[in-house]
Scaffold this active site. Structure first.
Site, PDB file in Angstrom:
ATOM      1  N   HIS B  67      18.251  -6.434  -3.616  1.00 23.77           N
ATOM      2  CA  HIS B  67      19.126  -5.301  -3.255  1.00 23.77           C
ATOM      3  C   HIS B  67      18.484  -5.208  -1.917  1.00 23.77           C
ATOM      4  CE1 HIS B  67      19.503  -0.988  -3.030  1.00 23.77           C
ATOM      5  NE2 HIS B  67      20.596  -1.281  -3.572  1.00 23.77           N
ATOM      6  N   GLU B  70      19.338  -7.101   0.976  1.00 27.75           N
ATOM      7  CA  GLU B  70      20.783  -6.734   1.104  1.00 27.75           C
ATOM      8  C   GLU B  70      21.033  -5.898   2.117  1.00 27.75           C
ATOM      9  OE1 GLU B  70      23.334  -3.858  -0.229  1.00 27.75           O
ATOM     10  OE2 GLU B  70      23.212  -4.739  -2.091  1.00 27.75           O
ATOM     11  N   HIS B  71      20.304  -4.209   2.228  1.00 34.54           N
ATOM     12  CA  HIS B  71      20.236  -3.291   3.046  1.00 34.54           C
ATOM     13  C   HIS B  71      19.631  -4.070   3.925  1.00 34.54           C
ATOM     14  CE1 HIS B  71      20.569   0.686   0.207  1.00 34.54           C
ATOM     15  NE2 HIS B  71      20.502  -0.393  -0.142  1.00 34.54           N
ATOM     16  N   GLU B 143      18.288   6.254  -2.989  1.00 40.55           N
ATOM     17  CA  GLU B 143      19.336   5.638  -3.990  1.00 40.55           C
ATOM     18  C   GLU B 143      18.905   5.568  -5.791  1.00 40.55           C
ATOM     19  OE1 GLU B 143      21.036   2.121  -2.417  1.00 40.55           O
ATOM     20  OE2 GLU B 143      21.985   1.116  -3.869  1.00 40.55           O
TER      21      GLU B 143
END
Lengths: 426, 430
Positions: B67, B70-71, B143
């Site tokens: 993840h 991905e950022h 997040e």
């Protein structure tokens, strides 16, 4: 896309013919002036009708029938737009070439059964269905704080103006006790008799046949008119910015919400400049706020702005670390100031125009979004999609700058997890 | 390029594999305005221990790294921000990471060629520095806090964590804050180089375009780039027991309405049906048992045990399926009892069975007229089953009541984990 409008006296019928979809969608809207005391009662209607009907007296039987019709998508919702409460019911069904001959008629009859042949005896809705809806509503009202993002917006609006419809919630616990199955039925009857009704149909239809089918379906024949303006106007606009904080224990990420009042806009501003303004300031993918608060300063995971056309309100929502409160507010103000001074470059304008242009185009690809857009066109007096795709490019930086003067920051609201935050009141 | 005609609607699925191994799947729709394009990597949160490319030894990476990666793909060496690039073209770009895969996608109505080329370009040009990795940590920490505040995502994570003992699917996609803090740019490059190879990726397009044109654009773009030969990716296999990690857990949170999740860990070793068929049967069973047409639903609603609907979701591993039933309920214990009873003793009537089959067909047809839903479905099919199914008439012919009976005998619902979120005892603190 071909369009026909028929004034059927008791309702307006809007027919849209297109071969773009594999489905036919029908949407019926009921609307009247929103009254705070009626909200909770009204919120029963869209749920209870979908739970049972005279011929299908339980949700299980109703859903079973729906599945045997190849699962048409049937739904309902209740919302407020400006001064009006609007209840919508819709059905989306596959064209018969993909299912079986006769399925459209059967599905429309089923829709009619749900809306107009309710599970009622002795002038009251079925007690069992009533209780199910009541406990669902009770839970929703009690759990309003479980969704912190929307709860923070609700609280901001209540701090902004608790008397105006703009702060109305979806229902009130204190009203729930006095509502029973008889009151709900009485309200249902009054909706049929006094609400303004519009019917929208979209798909590969025959105009003539569909008009007759809808006439068969809708047993409403009272004629009515309502004068109330859709748009909320704000009486005062003080220069002082209200700052309010509330605490929710254990909350890790604070929610910062900023509310602005919008003074009366011109037609062009409301239709075109306001969307551009909000897109440049806090649009979804790239915006002044996102760049400043999230990217440059890493203060937030999310930050965006949106506007409520009917309410004349613009809202900035963000999730921040509460220690960053003062800095975040300062940065948000800074971006509003830049909008005000017209510190907007051509690229930003062009991006916003392209964004709205492509959102508008994408509406046309989804039946439910498109039919909802027809409803909005009708309610807000918006232009049709073809025209909107062109007009949006006529907005200039000067238009945005001019409109900025009509947007006034009113309330800064913080929901946080505890420990006093030092706030300054500049 | 090969093609399959979708009989019912005459839509066509086109597919092809480029020389570098990149697969492309397309369903064009002439009458729509938009194109939805997704570039997918067969690399998700659960793949966090593997042999990095060129290395012999297994290496464990911090949870949440897929993840994080991905950022970071949204940071480019030339300083162009992909969000900005797409915004200027009136397109929306975004990405997500799941347990199984990572996806980068855009929805656009104009400038398809540039948008598609840029999708390939930005996902194929990593740029990680100590500084930009540090900066991202702040954003991702926010997040994670947001997920931890949210009772639903907390419950989702908890029920998976308690369901599995070994399989990394038990960890949340985003990882925990301490995991995130440990991530370095070297880690990111290692993960990137191992998984972001064209032969471990596929492109899916749905919407208004010409498939031949797309193949041309993508091939020309890929020919310009050099990729090392990729050996087989070796991901650590875990030996997952049938028992759950923890049978029960409850937590007090700032909620008004209690929430429960009931996880059933189903061992695959006894199931003889191929995955697609298996999942259709499971879907028929669970929707019949817990959906809006079920006796369970009726009873739960009438007794005030259930608010709105019970939702069903499935986690996939190579040794187990994990099906979770989640609901908001004022009476957690009673609802759990009712779920248990329902699973212990049930029958599925013929009407229900036939209706559920009809729904499979109509659901696919509804999906076929929605470019985003169709794209997501193709991606999901390819990740879970390795193939996108287009002919439900044929599949459904093979779905019979008799076979359903045999299938049910192979199922074992004994391994259960339950998680409950309750409001604070002394009442809500606000």
């Amino acid at each position: 896309m071909k369009y026909q409008h028929h004034d059927e006296q008791a309702y307006n019928l809007h027919l849209f013919k297109t071969d773009k979809f594999k489905t036919i969608t029908v949407m019926i809207t009921f609307r009247r002036k929103s009254v705070k005391e009626e909200i909770t009662l009204r919120s029963f209607i869209n749920q209870i009708l979908l739970l049972s009907s005279k011929n299908f007296p339980s949700e299980r039987l109703l859903c079973k029938e729906m599945e045997s019709l190849y699962g048409p998508i049937i739904g309902a919702n209740e919302r407020r737009i400006g001064n009006y409460a609007i209840t919508s019911f819709y059905i989306k069904m596959l064209n018969e070439e993909y299912t079986e001959p006769g399925m459209i008629d059967k599905s429309l009859s089923f829709f009619k059964e749900i809306l107009f042949n309710p599970d009622v005896s002795k002038s009251a809705f079925n007690k069992r269905s009533f209780n199910i809806v009541k406990s669902d509503i009770l839970a929703k009202l009690r759990s309003v704080k479980d969704n912190l993002r929307s709860y923070s917006v609700i609280r901001m609006l209540e701090n902004m103006d608790s008397d105006s419809p703009l702060s109305y919630r979806n229902g009130y616990l204190e009203d729930l006790d006095s509502i029973d199955e008889t009151a709900v039925y009485k309200y249902y009857k009054s909706m049929l008799n006094s609400d303004l009704v519009d019917v929208f149909v979209m798909g590969d239809i025959d105009f003539h046949d569909m008009r007759n089918a809808i006439r068969d379906m809708i047993p409403i024949n009272t004629i009515k008119k309502q004068k109330e303006s859709l748009f909320i106007t704000h009486s005062t606009s003080s220069k002082h910015i209200k700052k309010v904080e509330e605490e929710v224990s254990g909350l890790l990420q604070a929610k910062l919400v900023v509310g602005c009042r919008i003074a009366p806009l011109t037609d062009f501003e409301r239709k075109y400049v306001l969307p551009i303004y909000s897109d440049i300031l806090g649009g979804p993918s790239y915006s002044k706020l996102f760049q400043s608060v999230r990217e440059k300063n890493s203060l937030a995971y999310y930050i965006y702005s949106n506007y409520r056309r009917g309410d004349n309100v613009l809202i900035v929502s963000s999730g921040i670390n509460k220690e960053s409160y003062n800095l975040a507010v300062k940065l948000i103000k800074q971006e509003f100031d830049d909008m005000n001074k017209g510190i907007i470059d051509e690229d930003e304008l062009k991006r916003a125009q392209e964004d709205i242009h492509s959102i508008t185009k994408s509406i046309e690809d989804k039946p439910l979004r498109l039919i909802n857009d027809f409803v909005s066109q009708f309610i807000f007096g918006l232009d049709n999609i073809e025209k909107r795709k062109k007009e949006i490019f006529k907005v200039t930086i000067d238009d945005v700058k001019k409109m900025s003067k009509k947007i006034h920051m009113d309330t800064v609201f913080l929901l946080h997890g505890g420990d006093q935050v030092g706030t300054d009141n500049n | 390029m090969e093609q399959i005609i979708i009989k019912k609607t005459k839509d066509i699925l086109y597919y092809d594999t480029l020389d570098n191994g990149l697969q492309i799947f397309m369903i064009p729709k002439k009458k729509v305005n938009t194109v939805f394009a997704s570039l997918n990597v067969k690399y998700g949160a659960m793949h966090n221990e593997f042999k990095p490319i060129g290395k012999d030894k297994m290496k464990k990476f911090p949870n949440g790294i897929a993840h994080f990666l991905e950022h970071k793909m949204f940071e480019q060496e030339n300083g162009i921000d992909p969000m900005l690039y797409y915004a200027q073209n009136g397109a929306d770009v975004n990405a997500y990471t799941s347990q199984y895969n990572t996806a980068y996608y855009f929805l656009s109505s104009d400038h398809l060629k540039e948008n598609l080329e840029y999708l390939l370009d930005f996902v194929q040009s990593p740029f990680f520095t100590d500084e930009n990795v540090e900066k991202e940590k702040g954003i991702i920490e926010e997040e994670i806090k947001m997920y931890d505040d949210d009772p639903y995502s907390y419950l989702d994570d908890k029920i998976r964590y308690n369901g599995f003992k070994k399989n990394p699917i038990r960890y949340s996609v985003a990882g925990e804050i301490k995991d995130i803090r440990a991530i370095t740019k070297e880690d990111l490059y290692e993960c990137y180089k191992t998984f972001y190879h064209p032969s471990n990726m596929f492109l899916v397009l749905t919407g208004n375009f010409d498939p031949n044109e797309i193949i041309k654009i993508v091939s020309q773009n890929q020919e310009k780039k050099h990729f090392d030969k990729l050996d087989k990716i070796v991901i650590k296999k875990t030996k997952e027991p049938d028992e759950v990690n923890k049978e029960y857990e409850e937590k007090e949170m700032n909620v008004e309405v209690p929430k429960i999740s009931y996880g059933i860990k189903i061992p695959l070793k006894n199931i003889s049906y191929e995955p697609r068929k298996r999942d259709i049967y499971l879907s028929i069973i669970f929707n019949s048992l817990f959906g809006s047409t079920s006796r369970f639903h009726e009873k739960a609603k009438e007794n005030g045990l259930l608010l709105s609907y019970a939702s069903i979701s499935t986690s996939y591993t190579d040794s187990h399926l994990y099906i979770t039933i989640s609901a908001d309920t004022e009476k957690a214990e009673e609802l759990v009892e009712l779920i248990k009873e329902t699973l212990n003793d049930f029958e599925i009537d013929d009407d229900d069975f036939e209706n559920k089959k009809k729904l499979f067909l109509s659901n696919y047809l509804y999906t076929l007229e929605d470019v985003d839903a169709l794209n997501a479905r193709i991606v999901n099919d390819l990740i879970i089953y390795g193939k996108h199914e287009t002919d439900y008439d044929i599949i459904l012919e093979g779905i019979t009541k008799q076979e359903l009976g045999q299938f049910i005998k192979q199922l074992n619902f004994d391994n259960v984990s339950i998680a409950v979120i309750k409001p604070f005892k002394q009442g809500r603190n606000i």
